[in-house]
Design a protein around this motif. Structure first.
Motif, PDB file in Angstrom:
ATOM      1  N   THR A  44       0.833  -1.205   0.000  1.00  0.00           N
ATOM      2  CA  THR A  44       0.000   0.000   0.000  1.00  0.00           C
ATOM      3  C   THR A  44       0.866   1.254   0.000  1.00  0.00           C
ATOM      4  N   GLN A  45       1.885   1.253   0.870  1.00  0.00           N
ATOM      5  CA  GLN A  45       2.775   2.414   0.936  1.00  0.00           C
ATOM      6  C   GLN A  45       3.599   2.558  -0.340  1.00  0.00           C
ATOM      7  N   LEU A  46       4.104   1.420  -0.841  1.00  0.00           N
ATOM      8  CA  LEU A  46       4.918   1.467  -2.051  1.00  0.00           C
ATOM      9  C   LEU A  46       4.101   1.908  -3.251  1.00  0.00           C
ATOM     10  N   ASP A  47       2.856   1.420  -3.340  1.00  0.00           N
ATOM     11  CA  ASP A  47       2.001   1.824  -4.464  1.00  0.00           C
ATOM     12  C   ASP A  47       1.762   3.337  -4.438  1.00  0.00           C
ATOM     13  N   ARG A  48       1.548   3.885  -3.229  1.00  0.00           N
ATOM     14  CA  ARG A  48       1.313   5.326  -3.114  1.00  0.00           C
ATOM     15  C   ARG A  48       2.552   6.110  -3.555  1.00  0.00           C
ATOM     16  N   LEU A  49       3.714   5.644  -3.108  1.00  0.00           N
ATOM     17  CA  LEU A  49       4.952   6.322  -3.493  1.00  0.00           C
ATOM     18  C   LEU A  49       5.220   6.185  -4.985  1.00  0.00           C
ATOM     19  N   GLU A  50       4.963   4.998  -5.528  1.00  0.00           N
ATOM     20  CA  GLU A  50       5.213   4.787  -6.956  1.00  0.00           C
ATOM     21  C   GLU A  50       4.245   5.602  -7.806  1.00  0.00           C
ATOM     22  N   ASP A  51       3.003   5.792  -7.321  1.00  0.00           N
ATOM     23  CA  ASP A  51       2.062   6.660  -8.042  1.00  0.00           C
ATOM     24  C   ASP A  51       2.580   8.095  -8.068  1.00  0.00           C
ATOM     25  N   ARG A  52       3.096   8.549  -6.920  1.00  0.00           N
ATOM     26  CA  ARG A  52       3.667   9.890  -6.870  1.00  0.00           C
ATOM     27  C   ARG A  52       4.886  10.004  -7.786  1.00  0.00           C
ATOM     28  N   LEU A  53       5.701   8.925  -7.772  1.00  0.00           N
ATOM     29  CA  LEU A  53       6.893   8.919  -8.617  1.00  0.00           C
ATOM     30  C   LEU A  53       6.505   9.006 -10.087  1.00  0.00           C
ATOM     31  N   ASP A  54       5.482   8.235 -10.474  1.00  0.00           N
ATOM     32  CA  ASP A  54       5.020   8.287 -11.868  1.00  0.00           C
ATOM     33  C   ASP A  54       4.539   9.696 -12.223  1.00  0.00           C
ATOM     34  N   LYS A  55       3.823  10.320 -11.279  1.00  0.00           N
ATOM     35  CA  LYS A  55       3.316  11.682 -11.533  1.00  0.00           C
ATOM     36  C   LYS A  55       4.475  12.657 -11.735  1.00  0.00           C
ATOM     37  N   TYR A  56       5.485  12.550 -10.849  1.00  0.00           N
ATOM     38  CA  TYR A  56       6.625  13.458 -10.975  1.00  0.00           C
ATOM     39  C   TYR A  56       7.420  13.190 -12.252  1.00  0.00           C
TER      40      TYR A  56
END
Length: 867
Positions: free
Chosen positions: A712-724
């Motif tokens: 859950t935490q990694l998915d949230r971070l990876e979503d942010r990473l994709d956005k950036y």
């Protein structure tokens, strides 16, 4: 590259390859062991590297302590035993191929040294060394079995004809499938290609097997041959057996099996370890095993015969297991060609299909390998969740593999259009594989790691004999030290007692002589009140055995003068104690047969604590003395005067009941964390295996829960990473456009100056564009910093996850030995003394001369207590 941290349940197979560049990355392939419960298929031409891949997979399974049955038709998998932790040239030298050395222009010694260097470097390149080889070597027991040969450990097929432990009431379909496979394999061995429905030979044999197995009776070839001649069933269908299969024709079938049994070459099939799946998966101590079945020396019919028996036995074993989501055991088949064809129905195909469809629920994974991808039943392989595809030789091979792969992907509910599998497979090179795992998001290209076992190539039978010689010697020594023989009875001896010699009178005609009763004994048994129960211990030792025991005890040659049977009284008690613990679901009854000798001819010293626990059932007691020759007796010792009526025995029975209540406990071994206890009658080995399975399941469940939490935490971070990353791409595009506009504006300004058209507006516009370019560059730098921070955060979280998973693995490995013992005490009402009686103990009294004096020794002739 750096090897990933050692973590149970994760198989280190190699490193990912970037499909766009074809370059190897530093991302290791950690294959989840549980994915093998949905089975795997590996295809590739000779030289594709599939042997290295599969040996690497089996090495990882061994480190994870997953037992395996390995079918080796070519001899390649025997290389698993060539493990040299020290990586010394002398370790490699005995297994060097002299022809390979000669082609390299080297001596065997030079080639061995070069090979040791090669292996040392190859392992180091993949983050491995001798310590990991030692860990592998210590993890499982490796054994090479050679059916039909004594080169390795021979395998006896007789166990396959024994009645299975499963009940027909609950597993009729499974048992009939096993009967069908077994009969087809047996008939194939005598050259009969039998249809299980149309062939009268198959039908008759199936009826014979079912008749005996329903009764729990084992079969062997001799019993089977006699049963063919005189069937135990008198009717087959609506016809009597002689109409269905005339006696003359049955004799021909019986003769075919008799010829097989009589052939000297077939004797090797009847010797060796039984085809017992549990024993093939685990040693007597509960250590996991990798049992390799070397069948390169067998004919096609013999291979089919043995493989069918093995698969049928495995299906039966599987049915007796509990369900699990973890990988409990592996079946590895190195070349499935011929055993799983698309159209024909050889005896091996049905049990293989059963395993592919049903083994997942029991934690049994199958790995099927072939270099002949055309003649395989790919419809049956749609149950395989993982496909390892290596370099292929022909276009039609690729087409058939693609057909099977796409079928498996469709079966898993995935789309096959998103990936160009054709292009990926076409581009494969040696030791590079395409892995499609239905449990992962998509296919992966990877390069296999360097294996720890020395890949010497297929071994011949003489080499297998040499390889297994130390193992066979160790087994022979172990068997010699555990030869089951009757325990040596204690010898009661009067060392210096002079015994008058027995002589015959020559002064008168010979008369039938009354046997001379030994001192303290009488040929007449004491008469007791009819209410006093009496029982006689059965004679369990022959006269000759008793003499041998005395001779062995004397340590020298003896001259036997007389051997007589004597009976001495004792108190014999039979009782049943029930141990009940509803919370632990324990309801166990134990029978006790206790024998207390009578000391000093009195009943006042009966001590049940010192009584012998006899390995006898109540029904084994005799009602009268054993038959002996007239000169041998029997002779009887006197009975205590206190035994007048059954009242005295009732008092002794009450004492026995009290003693059992206060002293007998059912001790059970418990694992508090796993909440598992050793069942009454369950061996330490079986309990240990059950603990390992339970710990593996708990470990996998905890790791899954942990991964879900971090996911859950990694998915949230990876979503942010994709956005950036998307923002960065936009910022870079904007920066490029601003830069271009700035250069255009700068050009206009220079041109105006050159033409003498200086304008404040032009200069202002240029400055503005310059500012916007600078701002766009700052946005890029900020986004890059955000991306770097997120990547560090993701990396840190992944390391935290990895450390937590390693801690779970370590915890369960250490907790496995965290055992304690509990005691279950009987209730007073659960102690049942069935009877107390005067028990007569038989002994052989041997009179002999040992070269110094005449002596007497008494040897107990009844079954002694178990050691």
């Amino acid at each position: 590259m750096q090897a990933p941290p050692e973590r149970l349940g994760a198989f280190y197979l190699g490193a990912e390859i970037d499909p766009t560049t074809g370059e190897q990355t530093n991302t290791p392939i950690n294959y989840d062991a549980r994915d093998l419960t949905t089975h795997a298929v590996c295809v590739g031409m000779t030289g594709s590297g599939k042997t290295g891949l599969c040996i690497g997979l089996l090495e990882e399974a061994a480190i994870d302590k997953v037992p395996a049955l390995i079918v080796d038709p070519k001899g390649d998998l025997t290389n698993l035993l060539l493990q040299f932790p020290d990586l010394l040239p002398d370790d490699f030298r005995p297994w060097i191929n002299a022809d390979d050395a000669r082609r390299k222009g080297q001596t065997v010694e030079e080639y061995a040294e070069a090979t040791a260097d090669l292996w040392r470097k190859g392992l180091a390149d993949w983050g491995q060394d001798g310590s990991r080889i030692q860990m592998l070597k210590d993890s499982v027991d490796y054994t090479v079995y050679t059916p039909g040969s004594d080169a390795g450990i021979p395998v006896s097929i007789l166990g396959s004809l024994a009645a299975p432990t499963l009940s027909f009431d609950t597993h009729a379909e499974t048992l009939r499938d096993r009967i069908s496979g077994t009969t087809s394999a047996l008939l194939g061995l005598v050259g009969i290609d039998a249809d299980p429905i149309l062939s009268r030979e198959a039908i008759l044999l199936s009826n014979i097997f079912e008749h005996f197995w329903r009764k729990g009776e084992d079969l062997d070839l001799a019993k089977l041959i006699l049963s063919i001649q005189t069937p135990p069933v008198r009717q087959v269908g609506v016809f009597d057996v002689d109409t269905f299969f005339p006696q003359k024709d049955r004799f021909g079938l019986a003769m075919a099996f008799n010829n097989l049994m009589a052939a000297p070459t077939f004797q090797a099939w009847l010797e060796g370890d039984p085809l017992d799946i549990d024993r093939l998966f685990f040693t007597a101590e509960g250590k996991p095993r990798h049992s390799i079945f070397y069948i390169a020396h067998l004919s096609d019919s013999e291979r089919m015969f043995f493989v069918t028996l093995l698969l049928e036995a495995l299906v039966t074993w599987m049915r007796g297991q509990t369900g699990t989501t973890s990988l409990r055991a592996l079946l590895y088949f190195d070349e499935i060609f011929g055993f799983f064809p698309p159209v024909q129905e050889p005896p091996s195909k049905k049990p293989m299909l059963t395993l592919l469809k049903q083994a997942r629920a029991f934690g049994l994974g199958a790995v099927l390998v072939t270099q002949n991808p055309v003649d395989i039943d790919y419809k049956g392989l749609t149950n395989a969740g993982t496909w390892f595809i290596g370099k292929l030789q022909a276009e039609r091979d690729k087409d058939r593999v693609l057909q099977g792969l796409k079928g498996a992907i469709a079966e898993a509910g995935r789309s096959v259009d998103a990936v160009d599998y054709d292009a990926l497979i076409t581009a494969l090179s040696s030791r590079v594989f395409l892995m499609n795992n239905v449990h992962e998001d998509g296919p992966v290209l990877f390069h296999t790691r360097w294996v720890m076992s020395y890949l010497r190539g297929p071994l011949t039978r003489p080499q297998v004999r040499e390889l297994m010689a130390p193992k066979k010697a160790a087994l022979a020594a172990q068997a010699a030290s555990h030869v089951e023989s009757a325990p040596t009875p204690p010898v009661r001896q009067t060392a210096q007692e002079a015994v008058p010699a027995v002589t015959a009178s020559t002064s008168a005609p010979a008369q039938p002589a009354e046997p001379n009763a030994p001192k303290g004994f009488s040929p007449i048994q004491a008469t007791l009140d009819p209410s006093v129960a009496q029982a006689y211990l059965p004679v369990d030792m022959s006269r000759s055995r008793a003499v041998k025991v005395v001779a062995d005890d004397a340590g020298r040659a003896i001259d036997v003068k007389a051997v007589q049977m004597i009976y001495e009284p004792a108190v014999l008690g039979a009782a049943t104690v029930r141990f009940l613990d509803r919370a632990k679901r324990i309801d166990e009854k134990q029978d006790f047969m206790l024998l207390s000798p009578i000391a000093n001819n009195t009943l006042t010293n009966i001590d049940w604590e010192r009584a012998d626990a006899l390995p006898l059932a109540l029904s084994a007691l005799e009602r009268s003395v054993a038959h002996t020759e007239a000169s041998e007796g029997p002779f009887f010792a006197p009975v205590p005067e206190e035994i007048n009526t059954e009242r005295e025995l009732r008092a002794i029975a009450s004492d026995l009941s009290d003693w059992l209540y206060y002293n007998k406990r059912l001790t059970i071994t418990t694992h508090a964390t796993l909440k598992i206890h050793q069942a009454p009658g369950e061996s330490d080995r079986a309990f240990r295996i059950r603990l390992q399975d339970a710990a593996r399941q708990q470990r996998d469940a905890e790791v899954d829960k942990l991964k879900s939490k971090y996911r859950t935490q990694l998915d949230r971070l990876e979503d942010r990473l994709d956005k950036y990353k998307k923002d960065l791409a936009q910022d870079e595009a904007a920066y490029g456009a601003r830069k271009q506009q700035e250069w255009v504006s700068l050009g206009e300004t220079v041109l105006n100056v050159f033409l003498g058209r200086r304008s404040s507006r032009v200069l202002s516009t240029a400055a503005s564009k310059r500012s916007m370019t600078s701002k766009a560059k700052s946005e890029i730098e900020r986004t890059q910093e955000e991306i770097a921070d997120l990547q560090k955060e993701i990396e840190s979280l992944e390391k935290e996850l990895e450390a937590a998973a390693d801690e779970i693995t370590r915890k369960w490995a250490e907790l496995l030995d965290d055992l304690s013992t509990d005691e279950v005490k009987p209730r007073r009402a659960d102690v049942d003394v069935e009877f107390v009686a005067v028990g007569w103990m038989p002994s052989w009294l041997v009179t002999y001369h040992d070269g110094i004096a005449n002596r007497r020794a008494a040897v107990p002739a009844y079954a002694l207590p178990n050691e």
